[in-house]
Design an enzyme around this catalytic site. Structure first.
Site, mmCIF file in Angstrom:
data_model
loop_
_atom_site.group_PDB
_atom_site.id
_atom_site.type_symbol
_atom_site.label_atom_id
_atom_site.label_comp_id
_atom_site.label_asym_id
_atom_site.label_seq_id
_atom_site.Cartn_x
_atom_site.Cartn_y
_atom_site.Cartn_z
ATOM 1 N N ASP A 1 -30.748 43.338 -13.837
ATOM 2 C CA ASP A 1 -31.731 44.421 -13.751
ATOM 3 C C ASP A 1 -32.473 44.558 -15.072
ATOM 4 O O ASP A 1 -32.606 45.647 -15.612
ATOM 5 C CB ASP A 1 -31.040 45.733 -13.373
ATOM 6 C CG ASP A 1 -32.024 46.796 -12.896
ATOM 7 O OD1 ASP A 1 -33.150 46.434 -12.508
ATOM 8 O OD2 ASP A 1 -31.660 47.985 -12.927
ATOM 9 N N ILE A 2 -32.959 43.433 -15.583
ATOM 10 C CA ILE A 2 -33.653 43.455 -16.871
ATOM 11 C C ILE A 2 -35.090 43.893 -16.644
ATOM 12 O O ILE A 2 -35.828 43.281 -15.865
ATOM 13 C CB ILE A 2 -33.607 42.071 -17.539
ATOM 14 C CG1 ILE A 2 -32.156 41.723 -17.843
ATOM 15 C CG2 ILE A 2 -34.448 42.061 -18.815
ATOM 16 C CD1 ILE A 2 -31.949 40.321 -18.296
#
Length: 88
Positions: A47-48
């Site tokens: 979830d960058i």
């Protein structure tokens, strides 16, 4: 998360949606080092995004931190990759 500094998303907006080349280079190198460390522990963040990258406070204002490991998963156990599967 309230104890950390501003997110990169917020800083980008505060800087009129423009970072200098030097800023981008410094942030990029720090983020790569953070990701290399996380991957060396056998974990994928998954979830960058700018909202999940924040700056430090109280002497660490120039350090980037990754937050929100809610979607993170292990991809290795020791030196062996975990087998692929369709569902979590």
């Amino acid at each position: 998360m309230d104890l950390m500094g501003a997110s990169l998303e917020r800083l980008f907006e505060m800087c009129d949606k423009s970072f200098s080349l030097q800023t981008v280079s410094i942030l990029g190198l720090q983020l790569l080092r953070r990701l290399e460390f996380i991957h060396s522990k056998g974990i994928l963040h998954r979830d960058i995004k700018p909202d999940n990258t924040v700056m430090g406070v109280d002497g660490d204002e120039n350090k980037v931190y990754l937050i929100d490991f809610g979607l993170a998963r292990k991809y290795k156990v020791g030196e062996k990759h975990i087998a692929w599967r369709e569902s979590l």
